[in-house]
Motif scaffolding. Structure first.
Motif, mmCIF file in Angstrom:
data_model
loop_
_atom_site.group_PDB
_atom_site.id
_atom_site.type_symbol
_atom_site.label_atom_id
_atom_site.label_comp_id
_atom_site.label_asym_id
_atom_site.label_seq_id
_atom_site.Cartn_x
_atom_site.Cartn_y
_atom_site.Cartn_z
ATOM 1 N N TYR A 63 -6.704 6.178 10.230
ATOM 2 C CA TYR A 63 -6.706 7.631 10.332
ATOM 3 C C TYR A 63 -5.150 7.710 9.817
ATOM 4 O O TYR A 63 -4.280 7.810 10.815
ATOM 5 C CB TYR A 63 -6.871 7.997 11.735
ATOM 6 N N VAL A 64 -4.703 7.878 8.536
ATOM 7 C CA VAL A 64 -3.528 8.264 8.235
ATOM 8 C C VAL A 64 -3.132 9.633 8.075
ATOM 9 O O VAL A 64 -3.937 10.509 7.420
ATOM 10 C CB VAL A 64 -3.504 7.614 6.608
ATOM 11 N N LEU A 65 -2.075 10.091 8.316
ATOM 12 C CA LEU A 65 -1.494 11.418 8.403
ATOM 13 C C LEU A 65 -0.087 11.430 8.266
ATOM 14 O O LEU A 65 0.749 10.525 8.203
ATOM 15 C CB LEU A 65 -1.274 12.070 9.955
ATOM 16 N N LYS A 70 7.995 21.741 10.012
ATOM 17 C CA LYS A 70 7.284 23.154 9.898
ATOM 18 C C LYS A 70 8.304 24.066 9.268
ATOM 19 O O LYS A 70 7.911 24.939 8.604
ATOM 20 C CB LYS A 70 7.187 23.445 11.425
ATOM 21 N N ASP A 71 9.677 23.774 9.217
ATOM 22 C CA ASP A 71 10.479 24.860 8.749
ATOM 23 C C ASP A 71 10.877 24.729 7.281
ATOM 24 O O ASP A 71 11.226 25.556 6.420
ATOM 25 C CB ASP A 71 11.973 24.616 9.491
ATOM 26 N N THR A 72 10.430 23.455 6.557
ATOM 27 C CA THR A 72 10.797 23.248 5.134
ATOM 28 C C THR A 72 9.585 22.767 4.485
ATOM 29 O O THR A 72 9.499 22.831 3.010
ATOM 30 C CB THR A 72 11.843 22.206 4.842
ATOM 31 N N SER A 73 8.467 22.044 5.265
ATOM 32 C CA SER A 73 7.349 21.680 4.597
ATOM 33 C C SER A 73 7.703 20.256 4.053
ATOM 34 O O SER A 73 6.778 19.738 3.353
ATOM 35 C CB SER A 73 6.579 22.602 3.588
ATOM 36 N N ASP A 74 8.655 19.637 4.209
ATOM 37 C CA ASP A 74 9.164 18.445 3.621
ATOM 38 C C ASP A 74 8.533 17.349 4.304
ATOM 39 O O ASP A 74 8.341 17.306 5.599
ATOM 40 C CB ASP A 74 10.846 18.095 3.817
ATOM 41 N N LEU A 75 7.940 16.142 3.353
ATOM 42 C CA LEU A 75 7.674 15.064 4.281
ATOM 43 C C LEU A 75 8.521 14.389 4.968
ATOM 44 O O LEU A 75 9.690 13.861 4.369
ATOM 45 C CB LEU A 75 6.885 14.324 3.041
ATOM 46 N N VAL A 76 8.305 13.954 6.289
ATOM 47 C CA VAL A 76 9.302 13.151 6.932
ATOM 48 C C VAL A 76 8.673 11.628 7.262
ATOM 49 O O VAL A 76 9.556 10.857 7.622
ATOM 50 C CB VAL A 76 9.461 13.638 8.558
ATOM 51 N N GLY A 77 7.440 11.567 7.148
ATOM 52 C CA GLY A 77 6.984 10.241 7.201
ATOM 53 C C GLY A 77 5.302 10.024 7.165
ATOM 54 O O GLY A 77 4.447 11.066 7.091
ATOM 55 N N SER A 78 4.968 8.854 7.163
ATOM 56 C CA SER A 78 3.448 8.679 7.093
ATOM 57 C C SER A 78 2.971 7.921 8.505
ATOM 58 O O SER A 78 3.971 6.979 8.985
ATOM 59 C CB SER A 78 3.111 7.652 6.024
ATOM 60 N N HIS A 79 2.119 8.365 9.322
ATOM 61 C CA HIS A 79 1.912 7.773 10.532
ATOM 62 C C HIS A 79 0.070 7.403 10.528
ATOM 63 O O HIS A 79 -0.463 8.238 10.086
ATOM 64 C CB HIS A 79 2.066 8.717 11.781
ATOM 65 N N CYS A 80 -0.253 6.327 11.074
ATOM 66 C CA CYS A 80 -1.641 5.952 11.005
ATOM 67 C C CYS A 80 -2.149 5.263 12.401
ATOM 68 O O CYS A 80 -1.031 4.555 12.956
ATOM 69 C CB CYS A 80 -2.172 5.396 9.898
ATOM 70 N N LEU A 81 -3.336 5.357 12.576
ATOM 71 C CA LEU A 81 -3.925 4.556 13.578
ATOM 72 C C LEU A 81 -4.925 3.734 12.986
ATOM 73 O O LEU A 81 -6.132 4.488 12.448
ATOM 74 C CB LEU A 81 -4.424 5.390 14.761
ATOM 75 N N THR A 82 -4.963 2.391 12.990
ATOM 76 C CA THR A 82 -5.854 1.687 12.201
ATOM 77 C C THR A 82 -6.520 1.039 13.486
ATOM 78 O O THR A 82 -5.976 0.303 14.347
ATOM 79 C CB THR A 82 -4.971 0.404 11.269
ATOM 80 N N LYS A 83 -7.947 0.825 12.968
ATOM 81 C CA LYS A 83 -8.778 0.159 14.145
ATOM 82 C C LYS A 83 -8.422 -1.369 13.818
ATOM 83 O O LYS A 83 -8.782 -1.781 12.691
ATOM 84 C CB LYS A 83 -10.265 0.459 13.693
ATOM 85 N N VAL A 88 -9.256 -1.260 20.187
ATOM 86 C CA VAL A 88 -8.083 -1.353 19.858
ATOM 87 C C VAL A 88 -7.674 -0.910 18.598
ATOM 88 O O VAL A 88 -8.183 -1.206 17.620
ATOM 89 C CB VAL A 88 -7.592 -3.024 20.103
ATOM 90 N N TYR A 89 -6.448 -0.364 18.551
ATOM 91 C CA TYR A 89 -5.828 0.419 17.324
ATOM 92 C C TYR A 89 -4.569 0.149 17.048
ATOM 93 O O TYR A 89 -3.860 -0.384 18.127
ATOM 94 C CB TYR A 89 -6.038 1.933 17.326
ATOM 95 N N GLU A 90 -3.983 -0.099 15.937
ATOM 96 C CA GLU A 90 -2.629 -0.468 15.468
ATOM 97 C C GLU A 90 -2.040 0.924 15.133
ATOM 98 O O GLU A 90 -2.473 1.450 14.419
ATOM 99 C CB GLU A 90 -2.423 -1.269 14.511
ATOM 100 N N ASP A 114 -1.430 10.405 21.236
ATOM 101 C CA ASP A 114 -2.138 11.184 22.209
ATOM 102 C C ASP A 114 -3.452 11.819 21.799
ATOM 103 O O ASP A 114 -4.512 11.797 22.599
ATOM 104 C CB ASP A 114 -1.411 12.686 22.681
ATOM 105 N N TRP A 115 -3.600 11.971 20.349
ATOM 106 C CA TRP A 115 -4.941 12.189 19.905
ATOM 107 C C TRP A 115 -5.773 11.218 19.912
ATOM 108 O O TRP A 115 -6.945 11.342 20.273
ATOM 109 C CB TRP A 115 -4.860 12.578 18.451
ATOM 110 N N GLY A 116 -5.320 10.014 19.563
ATOM 111 C CA GLY A 116 -6.066 8.669 19.785
ATOM 112 C C GLY A 116 -6.695 8.574 21.077
ATOM 113 O O GLY A 116 -7.870 8.285 21.242
#
Length: 173
Positions: A63-65, A70-83, A88-90, A114-116
């Motif tokens: 699950y890659v997000l 919010k204020d600029t729509s700039d990308l700040v990073g990539s975050h994922c939960l990998t099974k 168990v997820y990473e 928290d979503w996970g």
């Protein structure tokens, strides 16, 4: 699927994000500490954004997000939960160089974890980082991960050499 925090919107990457991913992955730290192709070319960003990440979502493997301000729509990073295995997820992440040091990675990773806990059948979330990646370790510690050890020569980095890795765990609250 979209998650929101005080300052961020986390959502799956879209075709319009290819250039931002390409630019972010030109950073030497991302290329050294994360498993991205080196050199990282625009076609690599296209493959990830348009093919690999949507396929991982569709198969419930990864699950890659993207985290966007919010204020600029700039990308700040990539975050994922990998099974990794049943329950168990990473947690994995990288941060855009210009956005580091502002707490965005902690904010985004906390929302994703928290979503996970709420959505997936998760009883443990692991964090792995090559030794020396003190930024990643600081994020993990702020999230409450317990450093469980150092694995000697665990993996070969993009420099072609084996490196030690830290491992941490976070168990269901």
């Amino acid at each position: 699927m979209t998650l929101t925090t005080e300052r961020l919107i986390l959502r799956p990457f879209e075709p319009g994000d290819v250039d931002a991913v390409y630019e972010a992955c030109q950073d030497e730290d991302i290329r050294f500490y994360t498993p991205v192709p080196v050199p990282f070319e625009r076609r690599d960003a296209e493959r990830q954004v348009l093919e690999e990440w949507p396929e991982a979502w569709a198969t419930d493997k990864d699950y890659v997000l993207g985290a966007f301000r919010k204020d600029t729509s700039d990308l700040v990073g990539s975050h994922c939960l990998t099974k990794v295995s049943r329950g168990v997820y990473e947690l994995g992440f990288w941060a855009v160089k210009e956005q580091r040091g502002r707490g965005y990675s902690v904010e985004a990773a906390r929302a994703l974890c928290d979503w996970g806990w709420a959505t997936l059948d998760v009883h443990r979330i692991e964090w792995w980082a090559m030794t020396g990646n003190t930024g990643s370790r600081a994020v993990a510690e702020r999230l409450g991960f317990t450093l469980e050890g150092t694995l000697r020569r665990r993996g070969i980095a993009n420099d072609g050499k084996p490196h030690d890795w830290w491992v941490g765990g976070l168990v269901r609250p």
